[in-house]
Write an enzyme that holds these catalytic residues in place. Structure first.
Site, PDB file in Angstrom:
ATOM      1  N   SER A  57       0.843  -1.201   0.000  1.00 35.17           N
ATOM      2  CA  SER A  57       0.000   0.000   0.000  1.00 35.17           C
ATOM      3  C   SER A  57       0.877   1.249   0.000  1.00 35.17           C
ATOM      4  O   SER A  57       2.097   1.170   0.211  1.00 35.17           O
ATOM      5  CB  SER A  57      -0.890   0.002   1.247  1.00 35.17           C
ATOM      6  OG  SER A  57      -0.090   0.246   2.398  1.00 35.17           O
ATOM      7  N   ASP A  96      -1.406  -1.608  -3.929  1.00 36.22           N
ATOM      8  CA  ASP A  96      -2.760  -1.573  -3.362  1.00 36.22           C
ATOM      9  C   ASP A  96      -3.219  -0.110  -3.264  1.00 36.22           C
ATOM     10  O   ASP A  96      -2.494   0.733  -2.734  1.00 36.22           O
ATOM     11  CB  ASP A  96      -2.680  -2.204  -1.951  1.00 36.22           C
ATOM     12  CG  ASP A  96      -4.033  -2.511  -1.367  1.00 36.22           C
ATOM     13  OD1 ASP A  96      -4.999  -2.668  -2.132  1.00 36.22           O
ATOM     14  OD2 ASP A  96      -4.115  -2.610  -0.119  1.00 36.22           O
ATOM     15  N   ASP A 118      -7.023   3.502  -7.851  1.00 34.75           N
ATOM     16  CA  ASP A 118      -8.266   3.656  -7.084  1.00 34.75           C
ATOM     17  C   ASP A 118      -8.874   5.032  -7.363  1.00 34.75           C
ATOM     18  O   ASP A 118      -8.568   6.011  -6.695  1.00 34.75           O
ATOM     19  CB  ASP A 118      -7.969   3.486  -5.586  1.00 34.75           C
ATOM     20  CG  ASP A 118      -9.240   3.539  -4.756  1.00 34.75           C
ATOM     21  OD1 ASP A 118     -10.306   3.864  -5.322  1.00 34.75           O
ATOM     22  OD2 ASP A 118      -9.172   3.264  -3.546  1.00 34.75           O
ATOM     23  N   GLY A 226     -11.419  -5.231   1.625  1.00 40.44           N
ATOM     24  CA  GLY A 226     -12.042  -5.214   2.947  1.00 40.44           C
ATOM     25  C   GLY A 226     -12.631  -6.554   3.360  1.00 40.44           C
ATOM     26  O   GLY A 226     -13.709  -6.615   3.932  1.00 40.44           O
ATOM     27  N   SER A 228     -11.432  -9.035   5.487  1.00 39.34           N
ATOM     28  CA  SER A 228     -11.007  -9.732   6.703  1.00 39.34           C
ATOM     29  C   SER A 228     -12.237 -10.239   7.460  1.00 39.34           C
ATOM     30  O   SER A 228     -13.297  -9.608   7.437  1.00 39.34           O
ATOM     31  CB  SER A 228     -10.201  -8.789   7.600  1.00 39.34           C
ATOM     32  OG  SER A 228      -8.863  -8.733   7.149  1.00 39.34           O
ATOM     33  N   ASN A 268      -8.883  -9.421  -0.864  1.00 40.96           N
ATOM     34  CA  ASN A 268      -7.868  -8.650  -0.126  1.00 40.96           C
ATOM     35  C   ASN A 268      -8.018  -8.813   1.382  1.00 40.96           C
ATOM     36  O   ASN A 268      -9.096  -8.561   1.930  1.00 40.96           O
ATOM     37  CB  ASN A 268      -8.025  -7.162  -0.426  1.00 40.96           C
ATOM     38  CG  ASN A 268      -7.573  -6.788  -1.819  1.00 40.96           C
ATOM     39  OD1 ASN A 268      -7.326  -7.659  -2.653  1.00 40.96           O
ATOM     40  ND2 ASN A 268      -7.457  -5.503  -2.064  1.00 40.96           N
ATOM     41  N   ILE A 269      -6.921  -9.190   2.011  1.00 42.08           N
ATOM     42  CA  ILE A 269      -6.949  -9.396   3.466  1.00 42.08           C
ATOM     43  C   ILE A 269      -5.708  -8.768   4.092  1.00 42.08           C
ATOM     44  O   ILE A 269      -4.579  -9.103   3.724  1.00 42.08           O
ATOM     45  CB  ILE A 269      -7.021 -10.904   3.782  1.00 42.08           C
ATOM     46  CG1 ILE A 269      -8.367 -11.462   3.286  1.00 42.08           C
ATOM     47  CG2 ILE A 269      -6.857 -11.155   5.293  1.00 42.08           C
ATOM     48  CD1 ILE A 269      -8.460 -12.950   3.213  1.00 42.08           C
TER      49      ILE A 269
END
Ligand code: G3H
Ligand code: 13P
Ligand code: ZN
Length: 325
Positions: A57, A96, A118, A226, A228, A268-269
């Site tokens: 990220s 990311d 993004d 998002g 998780s 994505n985690i």
């Protein structure tokens, strides 16, 4: 001087996604910021024979330095070979939440094999314009691109959104056609962090919107951010050893399993890894207050992370066993 990801032993996500679509599973996209996280991701994916996307990220680049992260990712390929006795699992290195063209370009020139642009906070037309620009540059280098439509609630880098703005299915076809992206991140009720639902509300994501999006762009790769699950046992350990995580709620594994069988090919985690590390470190420091060798708490944290990722690959994403398909 520009570096090509292939020279680093990395792959882009094109073939990974084609195989995941065909095999009805999702590729794990795990974030890393340090050596222990990277070791845990690689050893878990080698042991479960899963392809993997290593995510970096903007915050990770700032925290760990992008040159170091790049060499670590390059080292990860050699590490994977060493662990598996020769044949490395497919590894992609992905930016990311790329904020703009310039950051995406710099990552592509720096050896990333995949980038996300993004533009979800921009207007539809501006998002298309910025995404298209990234795609044009990336595809000249055979780097794959993820775009995003819709806004996830919660905090993401410096941007905070109060409410979900679900992806509108009637926009996806035009977005995908006009941008030329390789995959599309959508907003269907997932969100970043450990507090995804208010207590007392039904913690469900909108699989109906996902199904409608699939109908509009059949066979096109969808990405879930998002994602998780915020395991209750990890939150309990953190709170038992002095933490204060109240009302932490994630996405149920059953819902992620359903999504992974659909056109969702990348999940994505990040937060779950943070919880696993924090729980293990808090436990060691509480139980052994005289301990001050970082290896004595980072080692167990790395072990807990590895276990978590193996569980996800085998039981949730279904990517285990598909590295050499
Ligand atoms: O999408 C957010 C990821 O979990 C990365 O988080 O920006 O704090 O590194 P970060
Ligand atoms: P979580 O916060 O749910 O782990 O999501 C991570 C993510 O989407 C990274 O892009
Ligand atoms: Zn995200």
């Amino acid at each position: 001087m520009a570096v090509c990801y292939r020279d680093l032993g990395l792959v882009n996500t094109r073939e990974m996604f084609a195989k995941a679509m065909e095999g009805k599973y999702a590729i794990p996209a795990y974030n890393f910021n340090n050596m222990e996280q990277l070791q845990a991701i690689i050893s878990a994916c080698v042991e479960t024979e899963s392809p993997v996307i290593l995510q970096i990220s903007k915050g990770a680049r700032e925290y760990a330095n992008q040159t170091l992260l790049r060499y670590m990712a390059q080292g990860a390929v050699e590490y994977a070979k060493e662990l598996s006795g020769g044949n490395a699992i497919p590894i992609a290195v992905h930016l990311d939440h790329g904020p703009d063209f310039d950051v995406c370009k710099s990552c592509i020139d720096f050896g990333f094999s995949s980038v996300m642009i993004d533009g979800s906070h921009l207007s539809f037309d501006k998002n298309i314009e910025e995404t298209r620009k990234v795609v044009e540059y990336a595809h000249q280098h055979d780097v794959t691109v993820e775009g995003e439509l819709g806004v996830l609630a919660g905090k993401e880098d410096d941007v905070e959104a109060e409410e979900h703005i679900y992806t509108q299915p009637d926009e996806v076809e035009e977005f995908v056609k006009r941008t030329g992206v390789d995959s599309l991140a959508i907003a269907i009720g997932t969100s970043h962090g450990a507090f995804k639902f208010k207590p007392g509300t039904d913690p469900k994501i909108r699989l109906d919107i996902l199904a409608e999006i699939e109908r509009r762009i059949p066979g096109f790769t969808i990405v879930l951010h998002g994602s998780s699950s915020v395991p209750a046992e990890l939150v309990a350990i953190i709170n038992q050893y002095g933490g204060k995580l109240k009302d932490a709620i994630g996405i149920g594994e059953d819902q992620l399993r359903k999504a992974a069988k659909s056109a969702v090919c990348k999940i994505n985690i990040d937060s779950d890894g943070r919880l696993a590390m924090t729980a293990a470190i808090r436990r060691v420091l509480a139980e052994k207050p005289a301990e001050f060798d970082p290896r004595k708490y980072l080692g167990p944290a790395r072990e807990a992370l590895k276990e978590l990722y193996m569980h996800k690959n085998v039981k949730v994403l279904g990517s285990a066993g598909h590295a050499f398909d």
